[in-house]
Design an enzyme around this catalytic site. Structure first.
Site, PDB file in Angstrom:
ATOM      1  N   TYR A  97       0.727  -1.057   0.021  1.00 53.39           N
ATOM      2  CA  TYR A  97       0.431   0.245   0.434  1.00 53.39           C
ATOM      3  C   TYR A  97       0.487   1.455   0.260  1.00 53.39           C
ATOM      4  O   TYR A  97       1.851   1.185   0.406  1.00 53.39           O
ATOM      5  CB  TYR A  97      -0.861   0.070   0.946  1.00 53.39           C
ATOM      6  CG  TYR A  97      -0.258   0.419   2.387  1.00 53.39           C
ATOM      7  CD1 TYR A  97       0.166   1.225   3.345  1.00 53.39           C
ATOM      8  CD2 TYR A  97       0.071  -1.205   3.365  1.00 53.39           C
ATOM      9  CE1 TYR A  97       0.607   1.552   4.241  1.00 53.39           C
ATOM     10  CE2 TYR A  97       0.677  -0.918   4.621  1.00 53.39           C
ATOM     11  CZ  TYR A  97       0.749   0.038   4.999  1.00 53.39           C
ATOM     12  OH  TYR A  97       1.477   0.552   6.622  1.00 53.39           O
ATOM     13  N   GLY A 115       5.246   5.038  13.523  1.00 52.41           N
ATOM     14  CA  GLY A 115       4.026   5.006  12.772  1.00 52.41           C
ATOM     15  C   GLY A 115       2.742   5.195  12.989  1.00 52.41           C
ATOM     16  O   GLY A 115       2.230   4.721  12.085  1.00 52.41           O
ATOM     17  N   HIS A 166      -5.740   8.348  12.265  1.00 48.57           N
ATOM     18  CA  HIS A 166      -6.454   9.346  10.982  1.00 48.57           C
ATOM     19  C   HIS A 166      -7.209   9.057  10.234  1.00 48.57           C
ATOM     20  O   HIS A 166      -7.872   7.996  10.730  1.00 48.57           O
ATOM     21  CB  HIS A 166      -4.629   9.081  10.519  1.00 48.57           C
ATOM     22  CG  HIS A 166      -4.572   8.008   9.609  1.00 48.57           C
ATOM     23  ND1 HIS A 166      -4.954   7.026   8.897  1.00 48.57           N
ATOM     24  CD2 HIS A 166      -3.545   6.723  10.179  1.00 48.57           C
ATOM     25  CE1 HIS A 166      -5.232   5.570   9.171  1.00 48.57           C
ATOM     26  NE2 HIS A 166      -4.261   5.432   9.515  1.00 48.57           N
ATOM     27  N   HIS A 176      -3.056  -1.238   9.744  1.00 46.83           N
ATOM     28  CA  HIS A 176      -2.147  -1.875   9.878  1.00 46.83           C
ATOM     29  C   HIS A 176      -1.295  -1.236  10.675  1.00 46.83           C
ATOM     30  O   HIS A 176      -0.172  -1.980  11.566  1.00 46.83           O
ATOM     31  CB  HIS A 176      -0.918  -1.607   8.817  1.00 46.83           C
ATOM     32  CG  HIS A 176      -1.295  -2.301   7.010  1.00 46.83           C
ATOM     33  ND1 HIS A 176      -2.190  -1.903   6.446  1.00 46.83           N
ATOM     34  CD2 HIS A 176      -0.706  -4.033   6.783  1.00 46.83           C
ATOM     35  CE1 HIS A 176      -2.090  -2.644   5.157  1.00 46.83           C
ATOM     36  NE2 HIS A 176      -1.774  -4.255   5.996  1.00 46.83           N
ATOM     37  N   CYS A 193      -2.746   1.640  12.960  1.00 47.42           N
ATOM     38  CA  CYS A 193      -2.984   2.990  13.365  1.00 47.42           C
ATOM     39  C   CYS A 193      -4.778   2.612  13.397  1.00 47.42           C
ATOM     40  O   CYS A 193      -5.230   1.673  13.248  1.00 47.42           O
ATOM     41  CB  CYS A 193      -3.448   3.727  12.355  1.00 47.42           C
ATOM     42  SG  CYS A 193      -1.088   4.067  11.850  1.00 47.42           S
TER      43      CYS A 193
END
Length: 414
Positions: free
Chosen positions: A304, A318, A322, A338, A340
């Site tokens: 991705y 990371g 969001h 993944h 988040c």
């Protein structure tokens, strides 16, 4: 005898008998009582082992003031440097000798106020001053964080050292010299992350609307045989409201609280199996309007490459909260990311506007690993207060809840 806080030590040079001035004993006064007189110049009654004129004292050698003559007696000595720090000392029972018991700082100016009395009990006084030299040693610099600004109540204080400090004694000197004060007050402690990094946090979160000041008193202080402290820029920051976002990976909802009251609840998606979101308390590290996220950054097997908007960062590796419009069908129903926390663009924009650096994000009911205390952002609040105190050289052996006064008795003072 002065009971002033201790500092790093001390001084040398040839014995210097302070010049006899016109220091005759001034007995009598308006009422004829010797104690009613203005203190006379005690220069002729004392000797001081300070440096000669235009020379600097060795900060690693002790100070000494001695009484001269059978009738003279020293009653008190106060030694203070140009930064307001006091040198601890000891006065003999017969008043014939005072010597420093605490260390001197290097590269600063000192003033000694010596008080005496003569055979009639009349008071004398003498001010002595000198500068200490700067040893040709390595200097330890400290960099505090965060920068000046307003932060959430979860923001820890960080101290990064320019050199690794090893050994309990040396670490105690450093830790003792790093001061954190908040208004309103909050119990807190330093924790050594490693030889070059310390974090400071309160037992609980910072008070809301608080002012926090961080300072170092290491300037000129001897830390070990090869390392001396130097000046450090202080830091002052403020806290805002207590804002906490609780992400429930089991119910797929995120609830946001301000000062204990719920202000929003939105559907989300968290990490899918194999990429489950970490459980525990995280501190907001920053916000980025747009972030490019790729599978290469986490080694994902499926490819991705996306531009992500309204991204609030909570780990160094990371993990963000969001906007994820591509997974709208999973918000509130399934975990498909993944790692988040994804939500609608509108909800992500609202969160982006209502969270600031230092605010709290807590993930619960995830199959992921626990957020580490150190090494991937600011996971400081995942360690119990009891274990946090163990990371402090000064508090490791004191009882939780022990008063600052009791704890202070167990260690030297600055």
């Amino acid at each position: 005898m002065s009971n002033s806080p201790r500092i790093p030590t001390v001084l040398s040079c040839t014995l210097l008998v302070v010049a006899l001035g016109a220091g005759a004993t001034a007995c009598g006064g308006s009422d004829g009582h010797p104690l009613s007189a203005k203190p006379y110049d005690a220069a002729g009654q004392i000797a001081f082992n300070g440096p000669d004129e235009d020379e600097k004292a060795d900060p690693e050698k002790p100070l000494e003031v001695t009484a001269q003559g059978e009738e003279a007696r020293i009653t008190d000595v106060t030694a203070t440097d140009s930064l307001g720090r006091h040198v601890a000392g000891e006065l003999s029972a017969d008043g014939t000798r005072w010597h420093s018991t605490g260390p001197l700082a290097a590269g600063v100016h000192y003033t000694l106020k010596v008080s005496t009395e003569d055979e009639d009990g009349a008071p004398g006084s003498k001010l002595l001053s000198f500068d200490t030299g700067t040893p040709k040693k390595k200097l330890l610099k400290v960099e505090f964080g965060p920068e000046k600004g307003t932060y959430g109540v979860g923001q820890p204080v960080t101290a990064k050292l320019s050199k690794a400090v090893k050994g309990k004694e040396a670490r105690a000197i450093v830790e003792r010299a790093l001061t954190v004060r908040s208004v309103p007050a909050a119990e807190g402690a330093w924790h050594w992350v490693d030889g070059k990094t310390l974090h400071y946090r309160p037992k609980d979160y910072w008070p809301t609307q608080a002012t926090v000041e961080v300072r170092s008193n290491l300037e000129g202080i001897k830390i070990n045989d090869s390392l001396w402290g130097t000046d450090t820029k202080p830091v002052k920051f403020k806290t805002g409201d207590r804002v906490e976002a609780v992400v429930d990976a089991g119910s797929h909802y995120m609830t946001v609280y301000r000062n204990g009251e719920e202000i929003n609840s939105v559907p989300v998606t968290t990490g899918r199996p194999g990429y489950s979101t970490r459980n525990g308390v995280k501190v907001v590290l920053g916000k980025e309007y747009a972030v490019r996220m790729t599978s290469a950054s986490i080694g994902a097997s499926d490819f991705y490459d996306k531009m992500v908007y309204y991204a609030t960062r909570v780990t160094d590796t990371g993990e963000y909260l969001h906007a994820a419009p591509w997974s709208a069908g999973s918000h509130g129903y399934a975990n498909t990311s993944h790692g988040c926390v994804g939500m609608s663009t509108g909800n992500a924009a609202w969160l982006f506007e209502n969270l600031r650096q230092g605010d709290l994000v807590k993930t619960v009911n995830s199959y992921g690993e626990d957020m580490p205390t150190f090494g991937n952002g600011l996971g400081d609040w995942n360690m119990s207060w009891k274990d946090w105190r163990k990371g402090s050289v000064l508090l490791a052996d004191t009882r939780d809840g022990q008063s600052p006064v009791d704890a202070a008795r167990l260690r030297p003072q600055v």
